[in-house]
Design an enzyme around this catalytic site. Structure first.
Site, PDB file in Angstrom:
ATOM      1  N   HIS A 267       0.988  -1.306  -0.107  1.00 46.83           N
ATOM      2  CA  HIS A 267       0.053  -0.060   0.091  1.00 46.83           C
ATOM      3  C   HIS A 267       0.767   1.313   0.188  1.00 46.83           C
ATOM      4  O   HIS A 267       1.878   1.242   0.569  1.00 46.83           O
ATOM      5  CB  HIS A 267      -0.818   0.044   1.297  1.00 46.83           C
ATOM      6  CG  HIS A 267      -1.826   0.902   1.055  1.00 46.83           C
ATOM      7  ND1 HIS A 267      -2.003   2.245   1.269  1.00 46.83           N
ATOM      8  CD2 HIS A 267      -3.229   0.662   0.718  1.00 46.83           C
ATOM      9  CE1 HIS A 267      -3.073   2.826   1.125  1.00 46.83           C
ATOM     10  NE2 HIS A 267      -4.040   1.807   0.805  1.00 46.83           N
ATOM     11  N   ASP A 318      -7.757  -5.404  -0.898  1.00 43.84           N
ATOM     12  CA  ASP A 318      -8.441  -6.197  -1.900  1.00 43.84           C
ATOM     13  C   ASP A 318      -8.076  -7.695  -1.533  1.00 43.84           C
ATOM     14  O   ASP A 318      -8.811  -8.528  -2.357  1.00 43.84           O
ATOM     15  CB  ASP A 318      -7.949  -5.676  -3.047  1.00 43.84           C
ATOM     16  CG  ASP A 318      -8.304  -4.215  -3.539  1.00 43.84           C
ATOM     17  OD1 ASP A 318      -9.481  -4.192  -3.332  1.00 43.84           O
ATOM     18  OD2 ASP A 318      -7.723  -3.394  -4.016  1.00 43.84           O
TER      19      ASP A 318
END
Ligand SMILES: CC(=O)SCCNC(=O)CCNC(=O)[C@H](O)C(C)(C)COP(=O)(O)OP(=O)(O)OC[C@H]1O[C@@H](n2cnc3c(N)ncnc32)[C@H](O)[C@@H]1OP(=O)(O)O
Ligand SMILES: O=C([O-])CC(=O)C(=O)O
Length: 375
Positions: A267, A318
């Site tokens: 991320h 996700d």
């Protein structure tokens, strides 16, 4: 601060990494404390206690609704759920081989072109347009999945909450409560995340004083990419490629040797784990138990363990969402449109916020092409 107009060696922040572009009162992503607040409320508390409708209201209005406000909001949303005939015609012009994100992007563009208020950009009009999109998107996503399977459209049921109606329109029946709850949790978690790439795209478009629909269409395009929302679909392709849990580690070693990015991990902001993952992982656990799929749970655990031990890179939202949507029965290519159905709330809150204190977003570039020359 670097003076970019006179410095001979301007500081370039590739990908705008670390750049603080503006204020926002909508959400706070704190990588140090691994926390995420929507209008001040921890996202985990919202996921545990609130419906997606309540969270949408919170993002748009800044406060959770009282009972009367929620009732009025739900009534307005439920009244706009049907697939407009003209939008359906546009979808039907597209081949069933078209990616669902392309179908959704096109359908939202059509809704904008059909809306006589599209160029009304005051906050009240933008809120009405946002609610219209929130209500209309499930019909588009559900109809597109059904037409790919050769199934007829299922009409909306205004007696149902948002998550239940979405599942009804997709599958023709409302599944067990645990499934609806897991879906609702995913919608709450996906709703908002500060200046991510798609939201920033929406803000850039809004900063030119363009309309809300144009900003949302651009945001859908940005979300489609596998480095952003497209990763939930890509995670499922990885699971399919790996096949069985015992192959996860060997697959990862090979993929890393080929310098592949492992979808669902890493991320830009969180470096020690995504604040939303524990809540979504808990929802996934209820689904693997409900559908009796220990094989899926084992593959998930093995790939995560191998990735964390080899690269120290943690999963992002996700990673659990992809297999959760698979268990619910969605086509893999439908996963990112589900992200859109949720993020439409955050995008439009940012569009309204950007417009309220606008400044054209236009950074500088450092030229590194040929020196001046003449024809
Ligand atoms: C809801 C969301 O949108 S969350 C994001 C969803 N996207 C994905 O899951 C796609 C996979 N992940 C990635 O590609 C990245 O982690 C991103 C794009 C999300 C963030 O990337 P950035 O902040 O630009 O970090 P960057 O790509 O520079 O990575 C830093 C280092 O970690 C490595 N790395 C980061 N993520 C991954 C990954 N998923 N797989 C393998 N290596 C990775 C990079 O290769 C890089 O290594 P290096 O320094 O040796 O070159
Ligand atoms: O914040 C980001 O860069 C990506 C992300 O997790 C999101 O949009 O939910």
């Amino acid at each position: 601060m670097v003076d970019t107009t006179t410095a001979t060696e301007p500081e370039i922040r590739k990908g705008l990494a670390g750049v603080v572009a503006d204020f926002t009162a909508i959400s706070k992503v704190n990588a140090e404390t691994n926390s995420l607040l929507y209008r001040g409320y921890p996202v985990q508390e919202l996921a545990a206690n609130c419906s997606f409708e309540q969270v949408a209201y919170l993002l748009w209005h800044g406060e959770l609704p009282d009972a009367a406000q929620l009732a009025a909001f739900e009534t307005a949303e439920r009244a706009q759920r049907s697939l407009e005939p003209a939008v359906r015609e546009v979808i039907d012009l597209l081949p069933t081989s078209a990616h669902p994100m392309d179908v959704l992007r096109t359908a939202v563009s059509a809704i904008g072109a059909l809306d006589p208020t599209a160029d009304d950009t005051d906050a009240e009009s933008n809120l009405a347009q946002s609610l219209h999109l929130l209500a209309a998107i499930p019909a588009i996503v559900a109809y597109d999945q059904r037409r790919r399977r050769g199934l007829p459209l299922v009409e909306a049921d205004p007696s149902l909450d948002y998550a239940s109606n979405f599942l009804l329109m997709t599958f023709g029946e409302v599944p067990d409560r645990v499934v609806v709850d897991a879906f609702s949790v995913s919608l709450v978690l996906y709703a908002e995340h500060s200046f991510n790439a798609s939201t920033f795209t929406a803000r850039v478009i809004t900063s030119t004083l363009s309309d809300l629909y144009s900003a949302v269409v651009g945001a859908i395009g940005a979300l489609k990419g596998p480095l952003h929302g497209g990763a939930n679909e890509a995670v499922m392709h990885v699971f399919d490629e790996i096949g069985t849990a015992d192959r996860a580690e060997a697959w990862l070693v090979g993929a890393l040797a080929e310098k592949r990015k492992i979808m669902g991990f890493g991320h830009r902001v969180y470096k020690n784990g995504d604040s939303r993952v524990p809540t979504m992982k808990a929802a996934l656990d209820t689904l693997t138990a409900h559908y009796d799929r220990p094989d899926m749970a084992e593959l998930y655990a093995n790939l995560e363990e191998a990735m964390v031990s080899r690269k120290s890179i943690q999963p992002n939202l996700d990673y659990p969402s992809g297999p959760a949507y698979n268990l619910m029965g969605f086509d893999t290519a439908t996963f990112t449109p589900l992200f859109v159905a949720s993020r439409i709330t955050g995008w439009t809150a940012h569009i309204i916020e950007q417009r309220a204190a606008n400044s054209l977003i236009r950074p500088l570039s450092a030229y590194n092409g040929p020196d001046e020359r003449h024809v």
